[in-house]
Write an enzyme that holds these catalytic residues in place. Structure first.
Site, mmCIF file in Angstrom:
data_model
loop_
_atom_site.group_PDB
_atom_site.id
_atom_site.type_symbol
_atom_site.label_atom_id
_atom_site.label_comp_id
_atom_site.label_asym_id
_atom_site.label_seq_id
_atom_site.Cartn_x
_atom_site.Cartn_y
_atom_site.Cartn_z
ATOM 1 N N SER A 2 0.661 -1.282 -0.086
ATOM 2 C CA SER A 2 0.083 -0.014 -0.051
ATOM 3 C C SER A 2 0.703 1.320 0.031
ATOM 4 O O SER A 2 0.189 2.382 -0.271
ATOM 5 C CB SER A 2 -0.876 0.104 1.427
ATOM 6 O OG SER A 2 -0.258 -0.050 2.373
ATOM 7 N N HIS A 10 -3.224 -3.942 -5.297
ATOM 8 C CA HIS A 10 -3.666 -3.500 -3.870
ATOM 9 C C HIS A 10 -4.907 -3.514 -3.390
ATOM 10 O O HIS A 10 -5.881 -3.096 -3.933
ATOM 11 C CB HIS A 10 -3.227 -2.162 -3.798
ATOM 12 C CG HIS A 10 -3.212 -1.577 -2.406
ATOM 13 N ND1 HIS A 10 -3.679 -0.081 -2.276
ATOM 14 C CD2 HIS A 10 -3.229 -2.133 -1.243
ATOM 15 C CE1 HIS A 10 -3.701 -0.026 -1.095
ATOM 16 N NE2 HIS A 10 -3.570 -0.872 -0.401
ATOM 17 N N GLU A 35 -6.374 -2.014 -6.877
ATOM 18 C CA GLU A 35 -5.495 -1.171 -7.569
ATOM 19 C C GLU A 35 -4.615 -2.089 -8.233
ATOM 20 O O GLU A 35 -3.861 -2.846 -7.787
ATOM 21 C CB GLU A 35 -4.653 -0.174 -6.955
ATOM 22 C CG GLU A 35 -5.944 1.013 -6.082
ATOM 23 C CD GLU A 35 -5.030 1.797 -5.169
ATOM 24 O OE1 GLU A 35 -5.361 3.140 -5.260
ATOM 25 O OE2 GLU A 35 -4.389 1.425 -4.467
ATOM 26 N N ASN A 72 -5.127 5.978 -1.586
ATOM 27 C CA ASN A 72 -4.287 6.877 -0.748
ATOM 28 C C ASN A 72 -3.929 8.269 -1.048
ATOM 29 O O ASN A 72 -3.652 9.143 -0.105
ATOM 30 C CB ASN A 72 -3.096 5.954 -0.154
ATOM 31 C CG ASN A 72 -3.594 4.876 0.710
ATOM 32 O OD1 ASN A 72 -4.425 4.797 1.376
ATOM 33 N ND2 ASN A 72 -2.755 3.693 0.873
#
Length: 518
Positions: free
Chosen positions: A130, A151, A163, A201
């Protein structure tokens, strides 16, 4: 060893995968893959960890069966597909091996080097990282072309997005294969370049960091900010509730990591507030105390607006003058006041004793007072970003008479809507936070990190936002978002508010923020 092009020769559905690491993420990946009909080989270096994970997955499947979400046949089939292995040599026939181990570059590189001596040349090696660079992880492999990021989000079975990250040397066939695999598990794949924070993120920075900035400036208390973002903007959790849920031991290092990896880009600047709380062990739900206090996991501090505790204020009964500077905002303020039964003054200038209401975009009340030559003592601002629907934000300036402000708030409460009284700020609360959310999203697509559609879908599914950043911008109006950012930048001089080129060009040309050239 055959060339990496062997990856491209693998067609059809994935039959056998390996998962290394039996923590929450590895266990979740193993669960959805087995449910999808794949044979899953689960391995962990810690004794009994993989077997305990398997038992936890079986317990989850039993619950799903009891709820009617899994048939008895599906349960038994999935149970047969999930296999615990005690050595990595068992991964030899896997088509994909996904690692979900500790977030350390050296450990991940070493693992992939070991796997390369075991698996076939056509096997894809995927990392569930991550925070680390996929390119850096792949650089330690003999065949970096077959290494990619995949991810998932926790809890994996519920967070229906993953992802797919291409490193600098990742083959396009590998990305396509992981996209197909993700679809096979029932999740939505979103393709992203290998950049700090990837999509989710990265795009999620503004919600927390700008809320922390609002708090740090003393604009409003954190329960008020949470209430505004939930009840006005429609977020499931306010930013401070979300920080408590995630835990500052997770959230703050991510803030710092992305800020540093982007060479101290002002848009991602972390906050001293979370740094201090992290140092003090005040992490959130997991420690029983965060921004809120928790007992047995339940929040014990009331979420209500602190201003509700102030008793005795009577509704304003005098005249109210609405600034005509922004005609669209003035119309929504007028409609609100009519719902409250207010006495509205229809004159070009306010009379000596009237209450003055301004509705700025990206400006504070003080600026409006000076520019429009108003009486600061009797002037308040109201946030019209949502056309005065839902939770309302009423903003004072340093010279506003406290009694007048409370009377104005009492009047607006007669609309049946929640009303928060906040301190002077360029952009109120919703304007500041949402403009930053939209702006960072625009810059992500400007950099070509992902497509506009993948950005919005990733954020909606991965962060549970009501809308993706670009959809937010289109809903609120790209030109309004641009105005908010330009005004905040001009007033504060803080480059965190500089508008993205993607936003500026589409606002000027009156295009959707999802518009792509070509």
């Amino acid at each position: 060893m055959p060339a990496v092009s062997a990856v491209a020769e693998v067609h059809g559905s994935i039959g056998v995968i390996g998962v290394i690491g039996a923590g929450a993420m590895g266990r979740g990946i193993a669960q959805i893959a087995a449910q999808a009909g794949m044979q899953v080989k689960l391995f962990d270096v810690q004794a009994d960890a993989a077997e305990n994970a398997r038992k936890a997955v079986l317990a989850q499947w039993e619950k799903l069966q009891q709820k009617g979400k899994l048939t008895e046949q599906q349960f038994h089939s999935a149970k047969q597909q999930l296999q615990v292995v005690t050595a990595m040599d068992a991964m030899a026939d896997c088509e994909i091996v996904i690692e979900a181990i500790v977030e350390r570059l050296d450990v991940k590189r070493d693992l992939f080097r070991q796997l390369e001596a075991i698996v076939s040349a056509g096997c894809i090696l995927a990392t569930n990282t991550s925070s680390l660079s996929v390119t850096a992880i792949a650089a330690g492999a003999a065949m970096p072309e077959r290494v990619a990021g995949l991810h998932f989000f926790n809890p994996v079975p519920l967070m229906k997005v993953a992802e797919v990250i291409a490193g600098l040397r990742t083959r396009s066939e590998v990305v396509q294969r992981l996209v197909a695999f993700t679809h096979q598990t029932g999740h939505r794949p979103v393709i992203t370049k290998d950049t700090p924070g990837f999509i989710v993120n990265h795009a999620g920075r503004a919600y927390g960091t700008e809320a922390l900035r609002v708090l740090q400036e003393g604009v409003a208390a954190f329960p008020v900010i949470d209430a505004i973002m939930r009840e006005a903007a429609g977020f499931r959790l306010g930013p401070f509730e979300l920080l408590d849920l995630t835990g500052l031991d997770v959230s703050h290092p991510v803030m710092e990591s992305i800020y540093q990896q982007y060479y101290q880009e002002p848009r991602y600047r972390p906050s001293v507030i979370t740094a201090q709380r992290l140092q003090g062990g005040v992490l959130g739900r997991k420690t029983g105390r965060g921004f809120y206090d928790y007992t047995d996991g339940a929040q014990t501090v009331p979420q209500a607006d602190a201003a509700d505790a102030i008793a005795g204020a009577q509704p304003w009964t005098g005249w109210i003058w609405i600034s005509p500077e922004n005609p669209e905002a003035a119309a929504s303020v007028r409609a609100l006041l009519e719902r409250c039964g207010a006495n509205i003054e229809n004159t070009p200038e306010p009379s000596a004793d009237s209450l003055c209401l301004v509705a700025p975009l990206g400006e504070d009340v003080s600026t409006c007072v000076v520019r429009q030559k108003l009486d600061a003592r009797r002037t308040l601002g109201i946030d019209s970003l949502f056309d005065c629907q839902g939770h309302l934000s009423l903003m004072s300036n340093p010279a506003t008479d406290t009694a007048i402000a409370q009377q104005a708030r009492a009047l607006l409460l007669q609309s049946g809507q929640g009303v928060s009284l906040i301190q002077d700020s360029p952009g109120f609360v919703t304007q500041r936070i949402l403009a930053c959310v939209v702006n960072i999203g625009c810059d992500i697509v400007q950099q070509g990190i992902c497509t506009p559609d993948d950005l919005d879908r990733a954020v909606e599914l991965g962060l549970a936002y009501p809308f993706g950043p670009l959809a937010w911008g289109d809903k609120l109006g790209a030109s309004r978002i641009l105005t908010i950012l330009q005004n905040m930048l001009a007033y504060t001089g803080d480059p965190r508010y500089r508008p993205s080129l993607w936003l500026s060009r589409r606002a000027q040309l009156e295009l959707s923020l999802k518009h792509q050239q070509g």
